[in-house]
Design a protein around this motif. Sequence first.
Motif, PDB file in Angstrom:
ATOM      1  N   LEU A 163      -5.210  -2.000  -3.353  1.00 44.75           N
ATOM      2  CA  LEU A 163      -5.703  -3.373  -3.358  1.00 44.75           C
ATOM      3  C   LEU A 163      -5.531  -4.022  -1.989  1.00 44.75           C
ATOM      4  O   LEU A 163      -4.584  -3.734  -1.256  1.00 44.75           O
ATOM      5  N   VAL A 164      -6.445  -4.925  -1.647  1.00 44.33           N
ATOM      6  CA  VAL A 164      -6.399  -5.705  -0.407  1.00 44.33           C
ATOM      7  C   VAL A 164      -6.427  -7.177  -0.808  1.00 44.33           C
ATOM      8  O   VAL A 164      -7.500  -7.729  -1.085  1.00 44.33           O
ATOM      9  N   PRO A 165      -5.281  -7.854  -0.858  1.00 41.49           N
ATOM     10  CA  PRO A 165      -5.279  -9.282  -1.241  1.00 41.49           C
ATOM     11  C   PRO A 165      -6.096 -10.113  -0.257  1.00 41.49           C
ATOM     12  O   PRO A 165      -6.114  -9.854   0.952  1.00 41.49           O
ATOM     13  N   GLU A 201      -1.530 -13.931  -0.853  1.00 40.21           N
ATOM     14  CA  GLU A 201      -0.504 -12.904  -0.936  1.00 40.21           C
ATOM     15  C   GLU A 201       0.694 -13.366  -1.753  1.00 40.21           C
ATOM     16  O   GLU A 201       1.349 -12.576  -2.429  1.00 40.21           O
ATOM     17  N   SER A 202       1.033 -14.674  -1.699  1.00 38.09           N
ATOM     18  CA  SER A 202       2.154 -15.225  -2.471  1.00 38.09           C
ATOM     19  C   SER A 202       3.443 -14.457  -2.216  1.00 38.09           C
ATOM     20  O   SER A 202       4.056 -13.905  -3.119  1.00 38.09           O
ATOM     21  N   GLY A 203       3.829 -14.450  -0.988  1.00 39.76           N
ATOM     22  CA  GLY A 203       5.106 -13.824  -0.666  1.00 39.76           C
ATOM     23  C   GLY A 203       5.026 -12.373  -0.302  1.00 39.76           C
ATOM     24  O   GLY A 203       6.019 -11.785   0.121  1.00 39.76           O
ATOM     25  N   ASP A 204       3.871 -11.737  -0.441  1.00 37.68           N
ATOM     26  CA  ASP A 204       3.726 -10.316  -0.080  1.00 37.68           C
ATOM     27  C   ASP A 204       2.622 -10.203   0.972  1.00 37.68           C
ATOM     28  O   ASP A 204       1.445 -10.145   0.661  1.00 37.68           O
ATOM     29  N   ASP A 205       3.043 -10.226   2.246  1.00 32.96           N
ATOM     30  CA  ASP A 205       2.093 -10.136   3.345  1.00 32.96           C
ATOM     31  C   ASP A 205       2.001  -8.719   3.903  1.00 32.96           C
ATOM     32  O   ASP A 205       1.455  -8.526   4.999  1.00 32.96           O
ATOM     33  N   SER A 206       2.523  -7.732   3.179  1.00 39.53           N
ATOM     34  CA  SER A 206       2.628  -6.396   3.765  1.00 39.53           C
ATOM     35  C   SER A 206       1.253  -5.802   4.070  1.00 39.53           C
ATOM     36  O   SER A 206       1.038  -5.226   5.143  1.00 39.53           O
ATOM     37  N   VAL A 207       0.296  -5.950   3.162  1.00 40.80           N
ATOM     38  CA  VAL A 207      -1.021  -5.365   3.404  1.00 40.80           C
ATOM     39  C   VAL A 207      -1.729  -6.101   4.521  1.00 40.80           C
ATOM     40  O   VAL A 207      -2.302  -5.486   5.438  1.00 40.80           O
ATOM     41  N   GLY A 208      -1.706  -7.438   4.497  1.00 47.24           N
ATOM     42  CA  GLY A 208      -2.331  -8.202   5.560  1.00 47.24           C
ATOM     43  C   GLY A 208      -1.711  -7.922   6.914  1.00 47.24           C
ATOM     44  O   GLY A 208      -2.412  -7.830   7.931  1.00 47.24           O
TER      45      GLY A 208
END
Length: 793
Positions: free
Chosen positions: A636-638, A643-650
Motif C-alpha cells: 500500500l502507498v498511503p 499517514e496518521s503517524g506512519d510516514d515510513s512509506v512516504g
Amino acid sequence: MPACVPARAADSTRTKRVHQPHSPPPTRPRRFRIAGADLSASIAVFLIALPLSLGIALATGAPLQSGLVAAAVGGIVVGRLGGSPLQVSGPAAGLTVVTADLIHRYGWRTTCAITVLAGLAQLGLGCLRVARTALAVSPAIVHGMLAGIGVTIAVAQLHIVLGGTPQSAVLDNLTALPAQLARLQPAAVSMSVLTLTLLLAWPRLPGRAGQLLRRIPAALVAVAGATVTASFAGLTLPKVELPSWSSHALAGLPEGPVLGIAAAVLTITLVCSVQSLLGAVAVDKLTAGRHPHMGRSDLDRELLGQGAANIVSGTLGGLPLAGVAVRSSANVQAGAISRNSTMLHGVWVVASALVMVPLLELIPLASLAALVMAVGIQMVSLHHIRTVTRHREVLVYVVTTLGVVLLGVLQGVALGVAAAVGIALHRLARTRITHEERSGVHLVRVRGQLTFLAVPRLTRALHLVPAGADAVVELDGSFMDHAAYETLQDWQRTHRARGGTIALTGRAGTPITMPSPDAAARTGNRGPTETSTCRCRPWTPWRNHQCEQPPAAVPEGVPGEPDAGSGPSGGQLARGISAFQRNTAPLVRGELARLAREGQRPSQLFLTCADSRLVTSMITSSGPGDLFVVRNVGNLVPLPGEESGDDSVGAAIEYAVDVLKVRSITVCGHSGCGAMQALIGSGANGGNTPLRRWLRHGRPGLERMADTGRPLPRIAGRQPADAIEQLCLTNVVQQLEHLREHESVARALAETALELHGMYFHVGEAQAYLLEPSEEGGVFGQVAAAGEVRSRA
C-alpha cells in the motif's frame, strides 16, 4: 490473446482439500462448455486442414476422400484421447512418400490394413510406456528425414503442376522432367502459378486491411482463388473427383509377402510415432508462455491416441495420420485453450465432406499439387540446416536426406542412425591431449572425453612433467571412465610424493577436485566433483533456504554451528548464517566492499507486499545494490497527509526519488494476498487494531473495484480467477495513482526523470505480469522467458 488459468492444487487421496488463507478459493471445473477461443481456433485450423488433406491424398495416389477421413479422425479421436491437447493430427506430408509407395506395391485396401496394424503397434508401444525413447533419435535424423520427404514430394508434384503425371521414384521423375517441360499444359501451369503467388503474397499484405485479411489462411485463399478463376475462365483441366461415399473403399485383409508387410508396418509406426512425439514436444514449447497451467504433454497417452486414431482411420479407409506441425502451430496461434478446438475442427471436416462435395469438385488438381509442392519445399528448412551445422551434425543430416530421396524413408533413417552412431563413437574416442610449459608451470590440456582409449596418450603427457614441478591439468570433458580416473589418481599421488604441486581445473580455469576413494567408489568414478559438504549454491537454487542434510551431520561443538539441541528457528537461522559465511560471503565480499565504499546507487524503488513467498531478488534477477525495496502489508502507498503517524512509506519514496535519484518505481502485487482477502472480508472496518488502521489505505482500491462505471484491470487473455485476484490487480493500479499524488514523484514525472510500473506476480504459476495501461483499465501481460516474445494486449 493468451489464456492464463490459475494453478490449482492437486487433489489428495489422503486428506480433504482445505482452502489455505493465502490461496484463491477452489473452483469446480465447468463441463460441456466450449470457449469462444476454441471455437474460432477450430475454424481457422479447419480452413487450413481442408485443402491440405485433399492435396496430400492427391500426392499419395489414394482416393481423395481418404484425406478427409484421416483429418476428421485425427481431430476427433486424437483430440479426445491424445496427451497433447493443442496438437492437431491428420494426414501429414511426412507420410506422403511412404503411403504412395505402399499403395503402388500393395494397393489401397492393403495399405489401409497396414495403417490399422501400425495403429495396433502404436497402442502396444504406448502401453509399454516407451514414448520417451523416441526422443532419443537425433534431431538431425528427423530433420533429414523430413527434408528428404520434402524433396520427393516437390519433385513428384512438379509434374502435376506442369500438367503431367508423376512417376513412382524420384530419379524417374527427374529423368522425365525435360520431356514434361516440353509438353506442359498452359491451363495447369497458370493455375499453379496463381496458387503459389497467392500462397506467398497473402501473408505479406501491408496495412491495417492486410492485417485483417491475413487472418484468413493463405492455403485456403490460394486454392479458392485458383478455383474461382478456373471456373469463371472456363478452363479445361483435371479437377477433384470425390466418388460417392457408398462406393468408398474400406480396409481389407493384407495381401502380400509377410516380410514386406511387416517392414511397411514398422515404417508407418516409426514415422507416425516419431513425428507425433516430436510435434508434441514442439507444441509444449509454443504453449509454455501462453498456457503455463497446461504443463507438458503426456507422451505415452499421445502415442495411445495416435494408435487408436490410425486404427479407426485405416478401418474407415483413411490415410495414416500423425501430429501435423502446420495445423498445430496455427491452433496455438489462433488462441486455442483446450482440446475442444482440435475436436471441433474434426467435426467441421466431417460436415464439409457431407455437404460441400459440389464445391470441392471444382478445385483444380494443379492447384492442390502446387500447394503440396510448396509444403514439400518448406520441409527443407534453412533454419534446421543452420542448426545441425552449428552442432556439427550436418553429415548425419545429408546422409539421411540422400538416403530417403534415393532409397526410401526406412532405409534413409537407418543410414542416418548409423551415421549418428558412428559420429558419436568417433567423438567419444577422439581426445586431444597436449603438454606445454609456461613460466615454469607445466600445463597438460585434455580436450574431449577421457576414456581408456586415451590412457596411453594421457600417461605419455603426464610423464613429460618433471618430478617436483608445478603442474596444472585442465580437463575439458563431461565423462571420465574408471581406467582414466585410476591413471590420474596414481600420477597425482606419485607427483605429490616427489614434492610437486598439482591443480586440476576446468576449461575456464575453475578449480575442481577429484573425489576421495570412498566417494569415488560410491559414485562410480564418473569424473571430477566438488568436495564441499553443502550442496547448495549461493543465490540459486534453494529449497526452503536450507541445505538438504540431516541435523546429525553437523558436528557438535563446532564454532559457528548450532548444537543439535538448538530450537528449530534458531538452528535454521544459525545454520543459514554459517552457510552464508562459508559459501556465499567469499564470492560477494568484493562487490559488497565496493558498495560500502561508493554507497548505494539503486536504479529503482521496488514497493511490494511483506508476504514471505515474494523473494524480490529472485523474481527480478537482481543483486546487492540494484533495488531499493519497501515492503508492507498489501503493498500500500498511503496518500500524502493520511499517514496518521506512519510516514515510513512516504519517507522511503521521498528518499528514493530525491536522494537516490531512482529512475523507476514499481508497485508489485501478488496472488493470494492476505491483505486483499481481509479487505474483501471486512472492508477494513470492524476494529481499531494496527492492522485495521493500516488496511484502510487499501479501501480506495476496494471502492474502485465496486465502481461499475469504471473498467477494471485484467490479465491478458483471461478474466481474474475470483474477486480476490481482481482486487489484487485493482490495488496495484490504485496505488500507482496514490504514488502520483506524492510531491517528489509528481515533480520527477513532470521532468520525465521517473517512470512508474505496475507488476503482478502469480505465486502458484511463478509467472510475472507487467501492467500495460489501456482504455480498458489496464492489462497485465506476461513477461516472456528468454527467446520468447512477451504477449501484448
